[in-house]
Design a protein around this motif. Structure first.
Motif, short mmCIF file in Angstrom:
data_model
loop_
_atom_site.label_atom_id
_atom_site.label_comp_id
_atom_site.label_asym_id
_atom_site.label_seq_id
_atom_site.Cartn_x
_atom_site.Cartn_y
_atom_site.Cartn_z
N ILE A 192 -6.95 3.49 -3.35
CA ILE A 192 -6.04 2.60 -2.50
C ILE A 192 -6.16 2.25 -1.22
O ILE A 192 -6.37 1.13 -0.82
N GLY A 193 -6.55 3.44 -0.47
CA GLY A 193 -7.08 3.16 0.88
C GLY A 193 -7.99 2.16 1.25
O GLY A 193 -8.34 1.37 2.02
N MET B 53 0.76 -1.17 0.13
CA MET B 53 -0.09 -0.06 0.14
C MET B 53 0.70 1.32 0.02
O MET B 53 0.80 2.25 -0.86
N LYS B 54 2.04 1.21 0.77
CA LYS B 54 2.76 2.38 0.76
C LYS B 54 3.29 2.49 -0.48
O LYS B 54 3.58 3.78 -1.08
N THR C 222 -4.83 7.86 -4.30
CA THR C 222 -4.43 7.77 -3.01
C THR C 222 -5.86 7.05 -2.15
O THR C 222 -5.92 6.16 -1.47
N ILE D 16 0.69 3.94 -3.15
CA ILE D 16 0.60 5.56 -2.71
C ILE D 16 1.78 6.34 -3.37
O ILE D 16 1.59 7.56 -3.47
N GLU D 17 2.76 5.60 -3.21
CA GLU D 17 3.98 6.54 -3.69
C GLU D 17 3.93 6.60 -5.26
O GLU D 17 4.38 7.65 -5.80
#
Length: 221
Positions: A191-192, A178-179, A188, A182-183
């Motif tokens: 994805i969350g 996930m990190k 965003t 997001i990058e």
């Protein structure tokens, strides 16, 4: 709508999370049960060790414990957990850290179940010649486990969410992916939502199933 998921192994990341949860859960149940036995043991040294372990570990942040398994055990003491590959080593060290931390909560849950068993049953077991370990194994623990299925389910759900801390030492589980997403991606919020739903899918059925099982197997007093 979910084109941003292409090129990412989301299912593989959640499978790693499941593996972390299952292995850590089994290890925590075994170690936590031993700690609970120590905490009610008539031997002062064992009782003192169990009490000190639970009180100390429960008050240390999980992130510190996970980092210690990597930076302390692996880098300083050279503990590799029998793995030469860095990823496998990190995974096993994360499992070790999660077991060390979660077992303290499992211990307290089981100890609360032990306290629900009438004292007269233990006294009767001793009266017929059973040792402490036999009384605990044959009389007390079977009833204690039935009494704490629901609390243990809460510990398991918390463990599932705590596996995200393994990202701190580079374990490729859901939070790590996930990190990365997001990058790299602009979606965003989406994805969350995807990863939040993924954890709901993992934890909600577990809670419902074990909650039902706890009511079904509860000891009638």
């Amino acid at each position: 709508m979910f084109d941003f998921l292409e090129g990412y192994d989301v299912l593989g990341a959640f499978w790693t999370t499941v593996q972390l949860t299952v292995l850590s859960g089994v290890g925590s149940l075994v170690w936590g049960t031993l700690l609970a036995g120590m905490r009610v043991s008539p031997v002062p040294l064992m009782r003192g060790f169990g009490t000190a372990y639970v009180n100390i570990v429960r008050n240390i942040p999980l992130t510190i414990i996970i980092l210690f398994t990597s930076l302390g055990l692996a880098d300083i003491f050279g503990v590799t957990m029998g793995a030469e590959d860095f990823k496998i080593q990190g995974f096993r060290l994360a499992v070790l850290g999660l077991i060390a931390y979660t077992a303290a909560f499992v211990c307290e849950a089981i100890r609360s179940g032990i306290n629900t068993v009438p004292l007269g049953q233990a006294e009767a077991a001793r009266a017929i010649g059973l040792s402490f370990s036999q009384t605990l194994r044959l009389i007390v623990l079977p009833q204690a486990f039935r009494a704490v299925i629901s609390p243990l389910a809460n510990v398991l759900i918390a463990l599932t969410k705590n596996t995200t801390v393994a990202a701190a030492i580079g374990v490729a589980e859901a939070a790590t992916l996930m990190k990365t997403m997001i990058e790299n991606e602009a979606q965003t919020l989406a994805i969350g939502v995807v990863f939040a739903l993924g954890f709901v899918v993992l934890t909600l059925p577990t809670g419902l199933l074990l909650g039902w099982l706890g009511k079904r197997l509860a000891v009638k007093r």
